[in-house]
Each structure stands twice: as C-alpha cells, then as structure tokens.
Design an enzyme around this catalytic site. Structure first.
Site, PDB file in Angstrom:
ATOM      1  N   SER A  21      26.313   8.997  21.404  1.00 17.91           N
ATOM      2  CA  SER A  21      25.464  10.061  20.877  1.00 17.91           C
ATOM      3  C   SER A  21      25.622  10.191  19.367  1.00 17.91           C
ATOM      4  O   SER A  21      24.693  10.622  18.684  1.00 17.91           O
ATOM      5  CB  SER A  21      25.758  11.391  21.576  1.00 17.91           C
ATOM      6  OG  SER A  21      27.120  11.721  21.494  1.00 17.91           O
ATOM      7  N   GLU A  22      26.777   9.800  18.831  1.00 16.08           N
ATOM      8  CA  GLU A  22      26.954   9.812  17.373  1.00 16.08           C
ATOM      9  C   GLU A  22      27.839   8.676  16.892  1.00 16.08           C
ATOM     10  O   GLU A  22      28.828   8.323  17.547  1.00 16.08           O
ATOM     11  CB  GLU A  22      27.580  11.128  16.894  1.00 16.08           C
ATOM     12  CG  GLU A  22      26.651  11.997  16.093  1.00 16.08           C
ATOM     13  CD  GLU A  22      25.727  12.789  17.010  1.00 16.08           C
ATOM     14  OE1 GLU A  22      24.608  13.107  16.583  1.00 16.08           O
ATOM     15  OE2 GLU A  22      26.132  13.079  18.139  1.00 16.08           O
TER      16      GLU A  22
END
Length: 260
Positions: free
Chosen positions: A43-44
């Site tokens: 996600s990051e």
C-alpha cells in the site's frame, strides 16, 4: 539501492501493515519512484533523504500514485532510523513531508507519531454507501477520506464491500469503524482509488477514526484495532488539531534493487 520492508503496527512478522522504505541521496524521478511502488504492490513505498541525524525529507507512493499522508510507512521509516542510525541526544526524528513536519518519538518499544487530525464534516448516509459496503452505516463523515460508522464490530469484520462501487463514493479512502469489545474501536480501510483494495493498518485513516471516537467516548486515549486479515493495533492520543499514533514495528527484509 537498498530497500527494507517493515511490518508496522505489530510486533509479529506477517501481521500489521508492510511498508517498503528506501533511503536515497536525492529524489529519484517521480516516474521511477512510482514504478518501484507499483512493482512492490504494497500500500505504500517510502523514500527518505537524510538532512541530519534527526531530520529527513520523506515521500510516500502507493501503486496508484503519490499520497500526502501515510502513517504506517512513516512509522516504518522512523523504526529504521532508530535501528540503524540512532539520532544523538534525542528520542525524536522529524520528517519533512507534504503534510508538514511529522515527528516520530521512540518510547520503549513503541514508536509514536504526531500527525494532523482531519476535520470531519457530517454527511448524509446514502443508498450508494449501503450498496458499496453491503451494510447501511448509522453515520458518515468526510475529511480527506470517507468515515462510515457502523453499529457493531462484527459488521466491520465480516464486511465484503463492492470495490467498484467504493470508487464512486466520496473520499480518497473509505474507512469503516464501529465500537469494539476488547478495544475502544475497530476499523478497516479501503483504497480502491489508489489501486489498493484494503490497507491492512492505516495510520492516516486513524486521523479520521480517532477524532470521531475521542469525541464520541469522551476520552483522549483510544486503543484501536484494525480488523483486516493481517490485523494491527494502534495506541492513540487525540489532542485536538493533532492525533498521536503509537505502535510496534518489526523488520521483515533488507535487500537490493537492481535499477540498471
């Protein structure tokens, strides 16, 4: 170039929220940082430049683009700074970001982050929300993200939202929350607009969740549980314009990227 992967908001491997972290001497091109994030599919992916022992520039990229605030990747980056390059005479490191100066303070085996709180505006609960979540919220609020409130934690844990319909709701992310049994609140965070079906543990999402529950419960210290498949725990302190989020972190891997 070295890259580490850290599981944030947990002290167990394979739980919490994995973030990739790259320390660089200067910014790579936006296209290259975006490609690395897309290849990682976390996600990051965070990129950090050291300015001094206790001061870094920091940016975050999702598979769907750069984002203005990320909690778990900030915690992961702070964890690596304290593990590998402990600042002298301070327990706090400052990250310069699109959302201003963010501080991470080491407190025993916890890493506490100081983040801006999102101002929440009450919005009507709609049929579109019910169709997207599969359950009708009892309240809804909008900050950067949509915050949908439900009656009980089982609704949140068992939720199987329609991701295509979520894309048409307001908010960058769609956070869902309910009162908890073992914790003050339980939450989940969905980000299909960023090509992330579900964020396992979302720090910036809790900058919406915690202001709501602090006011609802009439207390500032909130123990929050993220009820994703991986799960995660956040120890939070609401202070009006700022929300402090604390959690554990554990190193999964360190390796080299072949960018030639």
């Amino acid at each position: 170039m070295k890259m580490s992967v850290v599981d944030a908001f947990t002290n167990e491997l394979f739980k919490g929220n994995p973030a990739a972290v790259c320390f660089v001497d200067q910014w790579l091109t936006d296209k290259l940082m975006q490609n690395i994030a897309m290849e990682n599919r976390f996600s990051e992916t965070a990129f950090a430049i050291k300015k001094s022992d206790a001061n870094y520039d920091l940016r975050w990229f999702t598979p769907g683009g750069e984002i203005d605030l990320c909690g778990h990747a900030t915690l992961a980056t702070g964890y690596l700074v304290f593990q590998n390059a402990t600042p002298k005479d301070t327990d706090t490191v400052t990250f310069n970001t699109q959302s201003g100066a963010l501080k991470v303070t080491k407190k025993g085996d916890l890493y506490e982050m100081t983040f801006p709180s999102y101002e929440l505006k009450s919005v009507p609960v709609t049929d579109e929300m019910e169709a997207a979540f599969g359950v009708r919220p009892i309240e809804a609020y909008l900050g950067r993200d949509l915050l949908a409130v439900f009656t009980n934690e089982d609704q949140v844990k068992k939720m199987q939202p329609n991701l295509e319909k979520l894309k048409h709701l307001d908010g960058l992310l769609q956070n869902v929350t309910a009162p908890g049994k073992a914790y003050d609140c339980v939450s989940r965070s969905f980000a299909p607009k960023l090509n992330v079906d579900e964020d396992p543990v979302c720090g910036s999402g809790h900058c919406h969740v915690i202001p709501y529950w602090a006011k609802k419960l009439g207390k500032n210290q909130i123990a929050a549980f993220q009820a994703s498949e991986r799960t995660g725990t956040l120890y939070c302190d609401y202070q009006g314009e700022i929300t402090k989020l604390a959690g554990h972190a554990t190193l999964y891997s360190t390796g080299n990227l072949n960018l030639k």
